[in-house]
Enzyme design. Structure first.
Site, short mmCIF file in Angstrom:
data_model
loop_
_atom_site.label_atom_id
_atom_site.label_comp_id
_atom_site.label_asym_id
_atom_site.label_seq_id
_atom_site.Cartn_x
_atom_site.Cartn_y
_atom_site.Cartn_z
CD GLU A 41 -3.08 -0.70 2.26
OE1 GLU A 41 -2.79 0.01 3.22
OE2 GLU A 41 -4.21 -1.19 2.10
CD GLU A 81 -4.58 -5.67 3.16
OE1 GLU A 81 -5.30 -4.85 3.77
OE2 GLU A 81 -3.35 -5.69 3.24
C1 GAL Z 1 -4.40 -2.15 5.16
C2 GAL Z 1 -3.07 -2.83 5.40
C3 GAL Z 1 -3.23 -4.07 6.28
C4 GAL Z 1 -4.07 -3.75 7.47
C5 GAL Z 1 -5.40 -3.20 7.01
C6 GAL Z 1 -6.33 -2.84 8.12
O1 GAL Z 1 -4.23 -0.85 4.84
O2 GAL Z 1 -2.48 -3.21 4.19
O3 GAL Z 1 -1.97 -4.53 6.65
O4 GAL Z 1 -3.40 -2.82 8.23
O5 GAL Z 1 -5.20 -2.04 6.30
O6 GAL Z 1 -6.58 -3.92 8.92
#
Ligand code: GAL
Length: 819
Positions: A177, A246
């Site tokens: 990110e 994610e």
């Molecule tokens: C994203 C990140 C993850 C985690 C998630 C929130 O931005 O890539 O590692 O932090 O947010 O749980």
């Protein structure tokens, strides 16, 4: 000659077993076949090696193709060039467990993780290297990042774990990110990303590399999406498949925060929509969130539980209906793999956010009917049939005719988890405590630490994050006739310490903790100083170091100053600035150094007059492991803040005294409409976290176990108890012509508490009969079919339950069974 034969043999073997993973504009291809891939995040150090096979197996049974994990640099290299891959950190064992289950792996090396993990996964010694700036074209940083990344790749290669070597890993990730924070890094940020891409590429892993949220990802890096919804996502390169690394299944929790819930309907909706709109790879973040043991929680203020409302709960139980409803979705998507990845796509827009997407190959076609409207159901007419698609849902028809799945129609049971007392103890709730005080004499009375400086330092710089605790101490002398003395005096500390305890001349004058998000504050307390020497001892405590944001590494920690003493009377205020005084520093507390948490520790503990509400106090008790195999938790209600160990294993920071705010919880949770982390909260006005996971592998099944607590603020341990978690009851609320399986997770169903076929209403635990109901005795029918069995399958039909007259509404069966 021998070695040549050996080499040929090796080449032959690896070419036989190697899997070629590649991609084209449409999908990841494995051995030339385009794939629909469903994946789930499980972070190895957030559970124990003993839990891994079961978690991964449940992933597989839940319809996953792959397991994804980050690699946590600070855990593996706690001191520069000294590595730890033992126990929960045995990355290779974790990857081999994935392989043993026959699943693929996605390895997010980063090494920046974020992940609500301490310091985002970076070691603090790295920050303390001269001239260091993280995540930019800083030579020292790039050298260290390359060193760690190369080491991980080499370790994985040595075990032949990349798919190119015949192993399970099909994708690797570099950075994470960065695109979301790169603005402030300017041109250097752009060069850094190019460097990351080249460096990763030079490691020749033989599988594609991904970069999340990186719109300028240089080829051949694959730019992927993170978020609650990614159906709109378009990768920067037309040759990159649409991938979602994610899909947040819930959200994390912070001290003072509440429990997040993302509804099953909404997670399923987001996935189905993503596949409707050409997606081919979806990873759930998290599939199993687990526990932030020890000091691994990020910050500030991430709780010990990292449950995340994931399909597997913190302890590894199925979180139903999320787990089961998604499993059904995975099965349907897999059944359409060929058509989804090779078919021509056409879309019909019906207006009002309703649409149909048709995937067509010569062999057949598959359809998605989507309704993105938050309020109204849509009626879609398609090829002479009419279909009702509920608001905020997607219907999937693998043959474009029959509805196989709708994201809002759940036919999986809801499981209500309960906590049971420890049946191995005769009087479970009364542990016998012994105690001892934390020895602070050297600090409180002498102000004596390990090093002195005439400056206030950031906590990270002094401690290297070897501990949460740092003492800042100084002495102040007042002459008998000092104009200060006799005035109203106070001590004023400008601080970013997450928690601060202040002592003057051995007396605890107060403590303060920051409000989440407001990390700069002033602590001020009235103090009576004496003539002569006064010792000021300030204990600064971190609760997880920042893990997110541009330049997060330099967010301050500890007491930044200034520190002053103020004297006031009617016409005068005198300020004495102590910031450039001689400050003595000491990292950590005595009890930690002397390892009082070790079972074999020989220090003196007293069973006399066990104190309540005493700050800086150690408590110890023995207990028997709860019988059976259900996951174990310890209820720490009554305690303040501190750390807990079971048989020497650090189960994490506890802070039940931190009550979540009263506002923001919703009695009802509507899955319709976009989810955000403030929606569908529970646990308002309750301890942020009351129960703490004690993995079974930390316990001796026979004989005694030891619980040690270090209580920092003061608490009452008399309510502490060990419990097990298990399914207490299961419910279903299913429309006619569906079938439902009820299961008490390997325990028999003991009774049917509620059952009605008609138009019952309410939720699990509070179902009520509606205005119509069948005359057959539904409870009796279900008792016959289910009670005494571990699971039972029920067809919801009028043949079985009768035909109540429910004109105007579709008949439903609601049932609540007790486990
Ligand atoms: C994203 C990140 C993850 C985690 C998630 C929130 O931005 O890539 O590692 O932090 O947010 O749980």
């Amino acid at each position: 000659m021998v070695s040549l034969r050996f080499l040929l043999c090796f080449l032959f073997v690896s070419s036989v077993y190697a899997t070629i993973v590649s991609h084209d504009g449409r999908a990841i291809t494995i051995d030339g076949h385009r794939r629909v891939l469903l994946s789930g995040s499980i972070h190895y150090p957030r559970s124990t090696p003993e839990m891994w096979p079961d978690l991964i197996k449940k992933g597989k049974e839940g319809g996953l193709d792959a397991i994804e994990t980050y690699v946590f640099w600070n855990a593996h290299e706690p001191t520069r060039r000294q590595y730890d891959f033992s126990g929960k950190l045995d990355l290779i064992r974790f990857l081999k467990t994935i392989q043993d289950e026959g699943l693929y792996g996605v390895l997010r090396i980063g090494p920046y993780a974020c992940a609500e993990w301490n310091y985002g996964g970076f070691p603090v010694w790295l920050h303390n290297m001269p001239g260091m700036v993280f995540r930019t074209t800083n030579k020292a940083f790039m050298d260290e990042m390359q060193n760690f990344t190369t080491m991980i790749v080499d370790m994985v290669k040595k075990e032949n774990l990349f798919a190119s070597q015949g192993g399970p890993i099909i994708l690797a990730q570099i950075e994470n990110e960065y695109g979301n924070v790169m603005g402030p890094y300017g041109e250097s940020g752009k060069s850094y990303i190019k460097w990351c891409a080249n460096m990763a590429q030079s490691l020749n892993v033989g599988v594609p590399w991904i970069m999340c949220q990186q719109n300028d990802a240089p080829q051949p890096m694959l730019n992927t999406c993170n978020g609650f919804y990614c159906d709109d996502f378009v990768p920067n390169n037309p040759n990159t498949p649409k991938m979602w690394t994610e899909n947040w299944t819930g959200w994390f929790k912070q001290w003072g925060g509440k429990n997040s819930h993302r509804t099953t309907e909404d997670v399923a909706f987001s996935v189905a929509r993503f596949f409707q709109r050409g997606g081919t790879f979806n990873n759930y973040y998290m599939y199993h969130g687990g526990t932030n043991f020890d000091r691994t929680a990020g910050g500030p203020y991430i709780t010990t539980s990292y449950d995340y409302d994931a399909p597997l709960d913190e302890y590894g139980n199925l979180n139903q209906p999320k787990y089961g409803h998604l499993k059904q979705l995975h099965d349907v998507l897999h059944s359409m793999e060929k058509i989804l990845t090779y078919g021509n796509i056409s879309t019909i827009d019906f207006g009002n956010s309703a649409s149909a997407t048709i995937y067509r190959t010569k062999e057949g076609s598959s359809c998605f009917f989507g309704n993105g409207n938050e309020n109204s159901d849509a009626t879609i007419s398609f090829q002479g049939e009419s279909y009702v698609v509920p608001a905020w849902s997607v219907t999937i028809l693998p043959d474009c005719k029959n509805e196989a799945y709708n994201t809002a129609k759940i036919t999986t049971q809801t499981s209500m988890m309960v906590k049971k007392p420890n049946e191995a103890e005769d009087t479970p709730s009364t542990l016998k405590w012994s105690w001892r005080p934390e020895n602070m004499d050297n600090f409180l009375l002498k102000g004596k630490g390990e090093s002195t400086q005439t400056q206030l330092f950031d906590q990270k710089v002094v401690t290297n994050d070897q501990s949460d605790y740092l003492w800042y101490m100084t002495t102040v002398k007042f002459k008998k006739r000092d104009p200060f003395l006799g005035k109203n005096m106070s001590l004023r500390v400008n601080s970013t310490a997450h928690v601060l305890h202040a002592f003057v001349n051995g007396k605890h004058i107060g403590n303060q903790h920051v409000e989440n998000g407001k990390f700069n504050y002033v602590f001020e307390k009235d103090v009576k100083f004496k003539s002569g020497r006064n010792v000021i001892a300030l204990l600064s405590i971190t609760v997880g170091l920042a893990n997110y944001g541009a330049f997060f590494e330099s967010k301050p920690a500890g007491i930044t100053g200034p520190i002053s003493i103020t004297g006031r009377n009617v016409d005068e205020t005198i300020v004495k600035d102590l910031s450039a005084h001689k400050w003595s520093y000491k990292t950590g507390l005595n009890g930690f150094e002397n390892q009082l948490f070790r079972t074999e520790s020989v220090s003196k503990w007293s069973v006399e007059s066990v104190p309540f509400n005493r700050t800086m106090t150690w408590y110890k008790a023995t207990f028997k492991a709860p019988l059976g195999n259900d996951p174990v938790v310890v209820d720490l209600l009554g305690l303040g803040k501190g750390t807990a160990w079971v048989n020497g294993n650090n189960i994490g920071r506890y802070w039940p005294a931190f009550i979540s705010s009263e506002n923001g919880c919703a009695a009802k949770c509507n899955y319709r409409g976009p989810y955000h982390a403030e929606k569908c909260l529970t646990n308002c006005g309750e301890p942020t976290q009351r129960w703490y996971h004690v993995p079974r592998s930390f316990l001796n099944a026979e004989g005694d176990n030891t619980l040690v607590l270090f209580e920092e603020m003061g608490g009452n341990p008399s309510l502490v108890s060990f419990q097990t978690t298990r399914v207490g009851s299961v419910c279903a609320n299913v429309y006619e012509k569906n079938s439902i399986e009820l299961s008490c997770d390997r325990k028999p169903i003991s009774a049917i508490k509620f059952a009605s076929f008609g138009n019952p209403y309410g939720n699990c635990g509070s179902f009520e009969k509606g205005t119509c109901e069948s005359s057959n005795n539904t409870i009796d029918i279900l008792t016959q079919e289910c009670v005494g069995k571990e699971k039972c399958s029920i067809d919801v039909s009028t043949e079985k339950f009768g035909a109540p007259d429910c004109t105007g509404s579709v008949r439903r069966l609601a049932v609540e069974a007790i486990c």
